[in-house]
Design a protein around this motif. Structure first.
Motif, short mmCIF file in Angstrom:
data_model
loop_
_atom_site.label_atom_id
_atom_site.label_comp_id
_atom_site.label_asym_id
_atom_site.label_seq_id
_atom_site.Cartn_x
_atom_site.Cartn_y
_atom_site.Cartn_z
N GLU A 12 0.85 -1.18 0.00
CA GLU A 12 0.00 0.00 0.00
C GLU A 12 0.89 1.24 0.00
O GLU A 12 2.02 1.19 0.48
CB GLU A 12 -0.87 0.02 1.26
CG GLU A 12 -1.95 -1.02 1.25
CD GLU A 12 -3.00 -0.74 2.31
OE1 GLU A 12 -2.96 0.35 2.94
OE2 GLU A 12 -3.86 -1.61 2.50
N SER B 149 -10.66 9.56 5.45
CA SER B 149 -10.81 9.10 6.84
C SER B 149 -10.16 10.07 7.82
O SER B 149 -10.50 10.11 9.00
CB SER B 149 -10.21 7.70 6.99
OG SER B 149 -8.81 7.78 6.97
N ARG B 150 -9.22 10.87 7.34
CA ARG B 150 -8.59 11.88 8.19
C ARG B 150 -9.35 13.20 8.14
O ARG B 150 -8.98 14.15 8.80
CB ARG B 150 -7.16 12.18 7.70
CG ARG B 150 -6.15 11.09 7.89
CD ARG B 150 -4.74 11.70 7.70
NE ARG B 150 -3.75 10.71 7.35
CZ ARG B 150 -3.27 10.52 6.13
NH1 ARG B 150 -3.68 11.26 5.13
NH2 ARG B 150 -2.37 9.59 5.90
N ASP C 148 1.53 11.90 1.45
CA ASP C 148 1.29 10.54 0.94
C ASP C 148 1.43 10.52 -0.58
O ASP C 148 2.10 9.64 -1.15
CB ASP C 148 -0.14 10.06 1.27
CG ASP C 148 -0.27 9.57 2.71
OD1 ASP C 148 0.71 9.68 3.47
OD2 ASP C 148 -1.36 9.07 3.06
N ASP D 177 1.91 5.48 4.53
CA ASP D 177 1.09 6.42 5.29
C ASP D 177 2.00 7.39 6.03
O ASP D 177 2.67 7.03 7.01
CB ASP D 177 0.22 5.63 6.29
CG ASP D 177 -0.79 6.53 6.99
OD1 ASP D 177 -0.63 7.77 6.92
OD2 ASP D 177 -1.73 6.00 7.60
N ALA E 171 -8.81 7.48 0.01
CA ALA E 171 -9.65 6.96 1.11
C ALA E 171 -9.04 7.33 2.45
O ALA E 171 -9.74 7.71 3.40
CB ALA E 171 -9.78 5.45 0.97
N ARG E 172 -7.72 7.26 2.54
CA ARG E 172 -7.05 7.61 3.79
C ARG E 172 -7.25 9.09 4.08
O ARG E 172 -7.48 9.48 5.23
CB ARG E 172 -5.56 7.29 3.65
CG ARG E 172 -4.91 6.91 4.94
CD ARG E 172 -3.86 5.85 4.75
NE ARG E 172 -2.82 6.29 3.83
CZ ARG E 172 -1.97 5.46 3.24
NH1 ARG E 172 -2.02 4.15 3.46
NH2 ARG E 172 -1.05 5.90 2.42
N MET F 76 -6.50 4.45 -2.69
CA MET F 76 -6.14 4.18 -1.29
C MET F 76 -5.70 5.45 -0.59
O MET F 76 -6.07 5.71 0.56
CB MET F 76 -5.00 3.15 -1.23
CG MET F 76 -5.47 1.71 -1.43
SD MET F 76 -4.06 0.58 -1.16
CE MET F 76 -4.25 -0.50 -2.56
N ILE F 77 -4.91 6.27 -1.28
CA ILE F 77 -4.47 7.53 -0.69
C ILE F 77 -5.68 8.44 -0.47
O ILE F 77 -5.79 9.10 0.57
CB ILE F 77 -3.43 8.22 -1.61
CG1 ILE F 77 -2.17 7.36 -1.72
CG2 ILE F 77 -3.08 9.61 -1.10
CD1 ILE F 77 -1.14 7.86 -2.71
N ALA G 2 -2.30 13.73 3.39
CA ALA G 2 -2.60 13.35 2.01
C ALA G 2 -1.56 13.91 1.04
O ALA G 2 -1.09 13.23 0.13
CB ALA G 2 -3.99 13.85 1.63
#
Lengths: 195, 195
Positions: B76, B139-140, B86, B79, B135-136, B132-133, B83
Motif C-alpha cells: 500500500e 478518513s482523516r 502521501d 502512510d 480513502a485515507r 487508497m491515498i 494526504a
C-alpha cells in the motif's frame, strides 16, 4: 544510432534511406506488420539486407525510424483566430490521429526501439507545434501558458489515456485545454470560470 | 486472450502459468531479452512450446503478461500522516521505479503487446493506489482531488516524460503534486500559494 543524424540531402546515403523508408511504408500498407522482414524490405528497396543491418541495427530500429518520420507533423496548427481555439483544435486532431489504428502502431514502433531517440524526436515535434500556437498567441497579444504546462496538462493526459486506457473524448480534451488556459487568464476577462 | 482471465488458484492451469512466469523471470535475469525465445522458456518451465503458444499466442504476449504481473504494486502507499505527503511520496517512488532500467523494460513489454489489456491493467493498479491515498485522506477529514485529476496531472506527465523524454526530477514531481493538490485547498489553510 547510425542513420539518426540525418544524411546529407541528395547524397547516396540519403537515397538509400529514402528508398528503404519507401519500401517499409509500401510493405506495411500491403501486409501485416508481423510478416514484414528485413530481407523483404531489402528486396523491395533494391538494397542488400546487410545495408539495412549496418545502417539501422535491426528491424525494430528501422520500423521506429520510419514511424518517427511519419509522425513528423506535415502542417502548422490551424489558425482559428484565438489561442484557446487554436490549442483546442490542435489537441482534438492530435488525440484523434494518435488514437487511430495507424497512430497507435506508429507510437508502438517508436517506443519499442531500444535507444529512445525516436520517442524524444516525437516529443520535440509536438513541442514545436505548441510553440507555434504560443508564438501566434503572442503576436495577437493573447496570453498563453508555458509550453511545459501544455505538455503536462494537455499532451501527457491524452497520450497516457491512449496508451493505457481509452482515447479521451472530445469533451475530455476540451476540459484539459480549458484547464491549462486558466493558468493564464485571458487579458480581457477577469471572471474566473466556476470550479 | 487466454490466460488473461486469471486461472483458478492451485489448479493445473495456475501451476502452468506460475511455472512459465517463473521461467521467464529467471531467463530475463540471466540473459539479454532479445535472446529469450519460447523454446528456451518451455525448456526452463518444463512444458512444451505448444503449451505456451496455445495459452499466450506469442512471445510478446507472454512477456507482456509477465511484465503486468511484475508491475502489480506489492504494498500500500506509505502512510505519512497527510494526504499531500502521501501523494508526494507515492509519486516520487512511482517515477523512480518506472524510470529505472527494469521499469522501462516492463512498460515497453506491456505496450508492445497487441491487445492493450495489459496496459489497461497497469493503469488500474495505479488508480487503485491513488484511491487508497484518497480513502485515507477522507478518513482523516482531509480534502483530496478526484482520482481522474491525479491521473491527468501527476501520473500522466510522469509517464509521458519517462516514455518520450527524460524522467522528471524530484522537484518536478513535487510541482505536479502541488499543482493537483491546489485544486482542493486544504481545509485548515485559506492562503493560496503564490503563482
Amino acid at each position: 544510432m547510425a542513420g539518426k543524424e540525418g544524411p546529407r540531402p541528395g547524397g547516396r546515403s540519403a537515397r538509400v534511406q529514402a528508398s528503404v523508408h519507401k519500401a517499409v511504408r509500401s510493405l506495411l500498407s500491403k501486409m501485416d506488420r508481423a510478416e514484414v522482414t528485413v530481407p523483404l524490405i531489402a528486396a523491395e528497396a533494391g538494397v542488400t539486407p546487410s545495408t539495412i543491418y549496418r545502417r539501422w541495427g535491426d528491424l525494430q530500429e528501422l520500423l521506429a525510424d520510419v514511424a518517427v518520420e511519419r509522425l513528423r507533423p506535415d502542417m502548422e496548427p490551424i489558425d482559428t483566430g484565438s489561442a484557446q481555439q487554436d490549442l483546442q483544435t490542435w489537441a482534438e486532431q492530435y488525440s484523434e490521429e494518435m488514437s487511430s489504428g495507424p497512430g497507435r502502431e506508429m507510437i508502438r514502433d517508436v517506443l519499442a526501439a531500444q535507444g529512445g531517440t525516436g520517442a524524444y524526436q516525437c516529443c520535440g515535434y509536438t513541442m514545436q507545434q505548441i510553440k507555434m500556437i504560443a508564438a501566434r498567441a503572442a503576436s495577437r497579444g493573447e496570453s498563453f501558458p508555458e509550453v511545459d504546462a501544455v505538455m503536462d496538462r494537455v499532451v501527457s493526459p491524452i497520450m497516457y489515456r491512449i496508451l493505457f486506457g481509452n482515447a479521451p473524448s472530445v469533451d475530455r480534451v476540451r476540459d484539459l485545454v480549458n484547464g491549462v488556459m486558466e493558468i493564464t487568464p485571458p487579458r480581457h476577462a477577469s471572471a474566473r470560470k466556476s470550479a
